[in-house]
Scaffold this active site. Sequence first.
Site, PDB file in Angstrom:
ATOM      1  N   GLU A 282      -4.183 -10.631  14.314  1.00 25.28           N
ATOM      2  CA  GLU A 282      -3.790  -9.228  14.117  1.00 25.28           C
ATOM      3  C   GLU A 282      -4.964  -8.304  14.399  1.00 25.28           C
ATOM      4  O   GLU A 282      -4.772  -7.165  14.822  1.00 25.28           O
ATOM      5  CB  GLU A 282      -3.283  -9.020  12.679  1.00 25.28           C
ATOM      6  CG  GLU A 282      -2.536  -7.704  12.497  1.00 25.28           C
ATOM      7  CD  GLU A 282      -1.746  -7.644  11.202  1.00 25.28           C
ATOM      8  OE1 GLU A 282      -0.574  -8.056  11.205  1.00 25.28           O
ATOM      9  OE2 GLU A 282      -2.316  -7.208  10.186  1.00 25.28           O
TER      10      GLU A 282
ATOM     11  N   LYS B 296       8.512  -3.146  13.641  1.00 26.04           N
ATOM     12  CA  LYS B 296       9.138  -2.537  12.460  1.00 26.04           C
ATOM     13  C   LYS B 296      10.089  -1.418  12.858  1.00 26.04           C
ATOM     14  O   LYS B 296      11.193  -1.289  12.320  1.00 26.04           O
ATOM     15  CB  LYS B 296       8.054  -1.992  11.519  1.00 26.04           C
ATOM     16  CG  LYS B 296       7.214  -3.048  10.823  1.00 26.04           C
ATOM     17  CD  LYS B 296       6.176  -2.368   9.935  1.00 26.04           C
ATOM     18  CE  LYS B 296       5.293  -3.378   9.236  1.00 26.04           C
ATOM     19  NZ  LYS B 296       4.255  -2.722   8.400  1.00 26.04           N
TER      20      LYS B 296
ATOM     21  N   LYS C 290       0.832  -1.210   0.000  1.00 23.96           N
ATOM     22  CA  LYS C 290       0.000   0.000   0.000  1.00 23.96           C
ATOM     23  C   LYS C 290       0.864   1.256   0.000  1.00 23.96           C
ATOM     24  O   LYS C 290       0.642   2.180  -0.768  1.00 23.96           O
ATOM     25  CB  LYS C 290      -0.931   0.001   1.210  1.00 23.96           C
ATOM     26  CG  LYS C 290      -1.899   1.189   1.237  1.00 23.96           C
ATOM     27  CD  LYS C 290      -2.684   1.260   2.535  1.00 23.96           C
ATOM     28  CE  LYS C 290      -3.614   0.114   2.706  1.00 23.96           C
ATOM     29  NZ  LYS C 290      -4.470   0.258   3.917  1.00 23.96           N
TER      30      LYS C 290
ATOM     31  N   GLU D 133      10.222  -5.436   4.055  1.00 27.37           N
ATOM     32  CA  GLU D 133      10.414  -6.760   3.481  1.00 27.37           C
ATOM     33  C   GLU D 133      10.050  -6.782   2.002  1.00 27.37           C
ATOM     34  O   GLU D 133      10.779  -7.326   1.161  1.00 27.37           O
ATOM     35  CB  GLU D 133       9.564  -7.797   4.236  1.00 27.37           C
ATOM     36  CG  GLU D 133       9.921  -7.977   5.693  1.00 27.37           C
ATOM     37  CD  GLU D 133       9.114  -7.083   6.617  1.00 27.37           C
ATOM     38  OE1 GLU D 133       9.004  -7.408   7.808  1.00 27.37           O
ATOM     39  OE2 GLU D 133       8.590  -6.042   6.145  1.00 27.37           O
TER      40      GLU D 133
ATOM     41  N   GLY E 171      -5.017  -4.188   5.327  1.00 27.08           N
ATOM     42  CA  GLY E 171      -4.176  -5.170   4.660  1.00 27.08           C
ATOM     43  C   GLY E 171      -4.723  -6.580   4.705  1.00 27.08           C
ATOM     44  O   GLY E 171      -4.736  -7.293   3.703  1.00 27.08           O
ATOM     45  N   ARG E 172      -5.193  -7.010   5.878  1.00 30.08           N
ATOM     46  CA  ARG E 172      -5.658  -8.391   6.002  1.00 30.08           C
ATOM     47  C   ARG E 172      -7.040  -8.604   5.403  1.00 30.08           C
ATOM     48  O   ARG E 172      -7.553  -9.724   5.401  1.00 30.08           O
ATOM     49  CB  ARG E 172      -5.620  -8.818   7.470  1.00 30.08           C
ATOM     50  CG  ARG E 172      -6.331  -7.899   8.431  1.00 30.08           C
ATOM     51  CD  ARG E 172      -5.896  -8.190   9.874  1.00 30.08           C
ATOM     52  NE  ARG E 172      -6.422  -7.246  10.850  1.00 30.08           N
ATOM     53  CZ  ARG E 172      -5.867  -6.082  11.151  1.00 30.08           C
ATOM     54  NH1 ARG E 172      -4.776  -5.689  10.513  1.00 30.08           N
ATOM     55  NH2 ARG E 172      -6.381  -5.300  12.078  1.00 30.08           N
TER      56      ARG E 172
ATOM     57  N   HIS F 178      -3.088 -37.597  12.668  1.00 31.01           N
ATOM     58  CA  HIS F 178      -1.902 -38.374  12.985  1.00 31.01           C
ATOM     59  C   HIS F 178      -0.797 -37.495  13.577  1.00 31.01           C
ATOM     60  O   HIS F 178       0.358 -37.904  13.634  1.00 31.01           O
ATOM     61  CB  HIS F 178      -1.391 -39.085  11.731  1.00 31.01           C
ATOM     62  CG  HIS F 178      -2.369 -40.068  11.188  1.00 31.01           C
ATOM     63  ND1 HIS F 178      -2.357 -41.399  11.534  1.00 31.01           N
ATOM     64  CD2 HIS F 178      -3.416 -39.917  10.341  1.00 31.01           C
ATOM     65  CE1 HIS F 178      -3.341 -42.032  10.910  1.00 31.01           C
ATOM     66  NE2 HIS F 178      -3.996 -41.151  10.183  1.00 31.01           N
TER      67      HIS F 178
END
Length: 549
Positions: free
Chosen positions: A353, A512, A206, A212, A267-268, A384
Amino acid sequence: MSKLTDLPAWKALQSHFFEMKDLHMRDMFDQDAARFDKFSTRMDDILLDFSKNRMTDETFKLLCELARESDVEGWRDQMFAGLEINISEYRPVLHTALRNRGNKPVFVDGEDVMPKVNKVLQQMRYFSERVRGGHWRGYSGHLIKDIINIGIGGSDLGPHVVCDAMKPFAQRGMNVHFVSNIDPTHLTEILKFVQPESTLFIVSSKSFSTQETMMNAHSARDWFVHTTGSEKAVAKHFVAVTSNLNAANEFGVLPENIFEFWDWVGGRYSLWSAIGLPIVLYLGMDHFEELLDGAYAMDEHFTNTPIEKNIPIILALLGVWYNNFFDAQSHGVMAYNQYLRRLPAHLQQLDMESNGKTITRQGERVDYLTGPIIWGETGSNCQHAFFQLLHQGTKPVPADFLVPAKSKDPLGSQHSILLANFLAQTRALMMGKTEAEARKELEESGMAEDKISEVLPHKIFEGNKPTNSIMFEKLDPRTMGSLLAMYEHKVFVQGVIWNINSFDQWGVELGKQLADEISEVLSSREPSEDYDVSTNGLLDYCVSLKFSD
């Protein structure tokens, strides 16, 4: 708004919990033949069976009263109306506008945002059809075969879970890859298997400044220029999804290849926006619109269905019941479908978040539990692995079980066996195995009495483990859209009840900021004295190894 723990419904639930906490679900089923009919509901072909929960008619009634006293419906209407419910960032929360298939006007600061939304959708269709149809080609005339999405958080997890889940609908010969981790291995390993002349990079950020994402983007750009020897060719192989048009243009992306989204898209919650461009390129715009249709159908269900039949609200209320009254610290997501293997990762970000908060909307510290730890795996693999703890462990773990009734990949009787496992596990978790049942089983096996006495305690299962069963006919783009929107609204409702802001993430921002400071120290050779002794010691060790050669 009243404090949550002062609400009449909350106090009634506290008293009710102590009255029924020792009741067993197997007895509830024995005493009520209509339990499934009362405690199940549908939206299109999605069936939610919530009858295998530690609840009575009174429990459900009180939980629904809690939703009303918390004004869930009022907050829901404010969100859809575009009011600034993200109170710490002074923003509306309008991911629902991105899938507003009825195209009703949605206003932000007096402006209807739907024309902008529709314009970007048209841009995505035009661009994707050119790439998929072979009209957009690489700098040397090669067809685009590989899409590499560079993003992190919602710019990675959202489109990633959809592309994985919808792989049967992908264009033959088209591959999609996702790079998120700043660990250089992530990008390096993907670049080993692609050719620059047939690869298209999508840089999704954005702000176009996420550390990153931008470091990976620049590394990918450097690789591309070094391999092709052409700076000019960057424009044919890099596009951007961002609100920072100038920064993307400076990177080398042509203005017509910049796809915009807005600060009222969290964002999410952004896969419905231009962040969904890898989905569109991989699946085609028609399938992306089916995804939007499914999400819109769930939006309509959420806004128009009474609380007692409203799937997202019911899931939210059950989560509150276990989180706040049974002290359940986590919630499992068990998808009995290999295509949904990335769903737990997506829901981890969405839920943790959003609702990993300790401060109320009024700025006070909560004195009750908020968001749970979300985790899970695909069935039947999980059976399992960690199901032993679910069946006989000491920790309460409510869980969602999801499964399509029909498989996209019929292979003999395997899907029937998968369904059998799905049904068996939820029943076993609910019923358990009594001492009498275990003893009878051991006796019928011919085991000697002295051995039975030794083994018997280990064969007893308490049961009474709660699950929600979510079934649907098949996993297709429309159903996928509905399921993702269902979980978005569930998380929103829980945030309303807990009186927290589900739409900021200041904890992420703190990490950050510190990382930016520490990275400067790592680039020097000087011992660190700026932090605590542990961080200083670790920094010194890193620096000593880094410069040891």
